[in-house]
Motif scaffolding. Structure first.
Motif, PDB file in Angstrom:
ATOM      1  N   UNK A 110       0.781  -1.101   0.023  1.00  0.00           N
ATOM      2  CA  UNK A 110      -0.069  -0.068   0.041  1.00  0.00           C
ATOM      3  C   UNK A 110       0.787   1.247   0.034  1.00  0.00           C
ATOM      4  N   UNK A 111       1.011   1.751  -1.121  1.00  0.00           N
ATOM      5  CA  UNK A 111       1.808   3.048  -1.356  1.00  0.00           C
ATOM      6  C   UNK A 111       1.348   4.453  -1.736  1.00  0.00           C
ATOM      7  N   UNK A 112      -0.163   4.054  -2.080  1.00  0.00           N
ATOM      8  CA  UNK A 112      -1.093   5.115  -2.809  1.00  0.00           C
ATOM      9  C   UNK A 112      -2.464   4.834  -2.370  1.00  0.00           C
ATOM     10  N   UNK A 113      -3.258   5.959  -2.386  1.00  0.00           N
ATOM     11  CA  UNK A 113      -4.788   5.395  -1.925  1.00  0.00           C
ATOM     12  C   UNK A 113      -5.321   4.527  -2.745  1.00  0.00           C
ATOM     13  N   UNK A 114      -5.076   4.519  -4.387  1.00  0.00           N
ATOM     14  CA  UNK A 114      -5.727   3.385  -4.998  1.00  0.00           C
ATOM     15  C   UNK A 114      -5.445   1.808  -4.633  1.00  0.00           C
ATOM     16  N   UNK A 115      -4.216   1.841  -3.874  1.00  0.00           N
ATOM     17  CA  UNK A 115      -3.722   0.481  -3.623  1.00  0.00           C
ATOM     18  C   UNK A 115      -4.831   0.055  -2.627  1.00  0.00           C
ATOM     19  N   UNK A 116      -5.637   0.467  -1.872  1.00  0.00           N
ATOM     20  CA  UNK A 116      -6.536   0.112  -0.848  1.00  0.00           C
ATOM     21  C   UNK A 116      -7.733  -0.564  -1.586  1.00  0.00           C
ATOM     22  N   UNK A 117      -7.910  -0.462  -2.886  1.00  0.00           N
ATOM     23  CA  UNK A 117      -9.021  -1.386  -3.428  1.00  0.00           C
ATOM     24  C   UNK A 117      -8.502  -2.879  -3.243  1.00  0.00           C
ATOM     25  N   UNK A 118      -9.783  -3.595  -2.879  1.00  0.00           N
ATOM     26  CA  UNK A 118      -9.596  -5.000  -2.587  1.00  0.00           C
ATOM     27  C   UNK A 118      -8.923  -5.402  -1.237  1.00  0.00           C
ATOM     28  N   UNK A 119      -8.393  -3.927  -0.390  1.00  0.00           N
ATOM     29  CA  UNK A 119      -7.976  -4.288   0.716  1.00  0.00           C
ATOM     30  C   UNK A 119      -9.063  -4.114   2.033  1.00  0.00           C
ATOM     31  N   UNK A 120      -9.001  -4.574   3.066  1.00  0.00           N
ATOM     32  CA  UNK A 120      -9.795  -4.441   4.153  1.00  0.00           C
ATOM     33  C   UNK A 120      -9.679  -3.237   4.802  1.00  0.00           C
ATOM     34  N   UNK A 121     -10.304  -2.305   4.726  1.00  0.00           N
ATOM     35  CA  UNK A 121     -10.159  -0.947   5.422  1.00  0.00           C
ATOM     36  C   UNK A 121     -11.172  -0.548   6.550  1.00  0.00           C
ATOM     37  N   UNK A 122     -10.613  -0.091   7.762  1.00  0.00           N
ATOM     38  CA  UNK A 122     -11.165  -0.001   8.941  1.00  0.00           C
ATOM     39  C   UNK A 122     -11.419   1.248   9.351  1.00  0.00           C
ATOM     40  N   UNK A 123     -12.455   1.753   9.905  1.00  0.00           N
ATOM     41  CA  UNK A 123     -12.666   2.960  10.831  1.00  0.00           C
ATOM     42  C   UNK A 123     -13.703   2.784  11.485  1.00  0.00           C
ATOM     43  N   UNK A 124     -13.882   3.688  12.458  1.00  0.00           N
ATOM     44  CA  UNK A 124     -15.295   3.431  13.394  1.00  0.00           C
ATOM     45  C   UNK A 124     -16.499   3.645  12.804  1.00  0.00           C
ATOM     46  N   UNK A 125     -17.397   3.063  13.375  1.00  0.00           N
ATOM     47  CA  UNK A 125     -19.032   3.354  13.045  1.00  0.00           C
ATOM     48  C   UNK A 125     -19.429   4.571  12.982  1.00  0.00           C
ATOM     49  N   UNK A 126     -19.874   4.893  11.851  1.00  0.00           N
ATOM     50  CA  UNK A 126     -20.407   6.255  11.679  1.00  0.00           C
ATOM     51  C   UNK A 126     -19.399   7.198  11.072  1.00  0.00           C
ATOM     52  N   UNK A 127     -18.115   6.926  10.900  1.00  0.00           N
ATOM     53  CA  UNK A 127     -17.292   7.814  10.495  1.00  0.00           C
ATOM     54  C   UNK A 127     -17.265   8.147   9.074  1.00  0.00           C
ATOM     55  N   UNK A 128     -17.099   9.240   8.792  1.00  0.00           N
ATOM     56  CA  UNK A 128     -17.077   9.661   7.358  1.00  0.00           C
ATOM     57  C   UNK A 128     -15.792   9.327   6.674  1.00  0.00           C
ATOM     58  N   UNK A 129     -14.535   8.882   7.153  1.00  0.00           N
ATOM     59  CA  UNK A 129     -13.273   8.906   6.812  1.00  0.00           C
ATOM     60  C   UNK A 129     -13.207   7.914   5.904  1.00  0.00           C
ATOM     61  N   UNK A 130     -13.541   6.498   6.139  1.00  0.00           N
ATOM     62  CA  UNK A 130     -13.769   5.534   5.246  1.00  0.00           C
ATOM     63  C   UNK A 130     -14.548   5.687   4.034  1.00  0.00           C
TER      64      UNK A 130
END
Length: 282
Positions: free
Chosen positions: A143-163
């Protein structure tokens, strides 16, 4: 006026002067609750209680974090020693209401300045420019750039707008996982159940700097948004100008840099220089 009247007149002046003096002394000695500007008066300050490195209430009842250090410095410039500060938890959804009701004198709680909030409260600062970022395992090279997050498991807290921001704008195929708190996300990241955690880089750095996580994670450095942290005060409050002066002094005397290193340094946080007061990064 005869001599007898003159004596009575002089006596009356003396009594009046003595009464005025005693009233003045009593007023000066009144410790009262009617203000937050003098030594010995309490000052109510809102912070987060659950963000390590930013604003945290520890098990022993003390308070730590960058926002705590900033607020303590500001309070001292306003005439209050640390023992005068009454810390109050300022949850994100409650901050404007707390200020409008007068529950607190000011709030320093990873409080991003935006147009909607500025309709309800005033902001001093900004005192930190943060960015939305991701936290990944220290040995992760995939993961070296934002698009590398495709097909990755991305976590944030419930209700967050970040994810949601990442998923809608940068990596639509990211597999969004929502947990109850960031600590749970970090445990998942440590165990390999999660590939990345996203929120403000300052918050991520604070978590990563905890003893149990040191050296295990790194920030992506993606700067996916600008988050201008400000100190919230009531609309029209004269505290805004005084807090701005305090923040400028904190930067000029080196205290700001020391607070950044103390709270975020262990996570390798590459902070932006202290922002110029009144300048909002879009």
């Amino acid at each position: 006026m005869n001599p007898h009247q003159r004596k009575l007149s002089r006596a009356g002046v003396a009594v009046a002067a003595a009464l005025a003096l005693s009233l003045s002394a009593a007023a000066c000695g009144d410790g009262g609750d009617g203000g937050s500007d003098g030594d010995g008066d309490k000052i109510n300050v809102g912070i987060k209680f659950d963000q390590p490195g930013v604003g945290l209430k520890t098990p022993d009842g003390s308070y730590t974090g960058f926002d705590v250090d900033v607020a303590t410095y500001v309070a001292r410039q306003l005439g209050h020693e640390p023992g005068d500060i009454v810390w109050k938890e300022a949850k994100s959804a409650d901050r404007e209401t707390m200020l409008q009701r007068g529950d607190v004198d000011f709030i320093a709680a990873s409080y991003s300045i935006n147009d909607e909030r500025a309709k309800k409260v005033d902001f001093a600062g900004p005192y930190l420019l943060a960015h939305q970022d991701v936290l990944i395992r220290a040995d992760d090279k995939s993961i070296t750039k934002p698009s590398d997050l495709n097909n990755k498991k991305l976590c944030s807290v419930t209700g967050s707008t970040s994810a949601q921001n990442v998923k809608t704008k940068l990596a639509p195929d990211a597999q969004l996982q929502e947990y109850g708190g960031y600590s749970e996300c970090l445990t998942g990241l440590e165990n390999g159940v999660i590939d990345a955690v996203t929120t403000d880089d300052s918050i991520l750095a604070g978590y990563a700097a905890q003893d149990q996580f040191r050296g295990k994670f790194k920030l992506g450095g993606f700067k996916m948004s600008n988050e201008n942290y400000g100190i919230g005060v009531q609309k029209g409050s004269e505290l805004k100008a005084r807090i701005n002066s305090a923040l400028e002094k904190m930067v000029s005397d080196g205290s700001w840099d020391k607070a950044v290193q103390k709270n975020f340094g262990p996570a390798g946080y590459r902070n932006e220089p202290a922002p110029k007061i009144g300048t909002i990064a879009k």
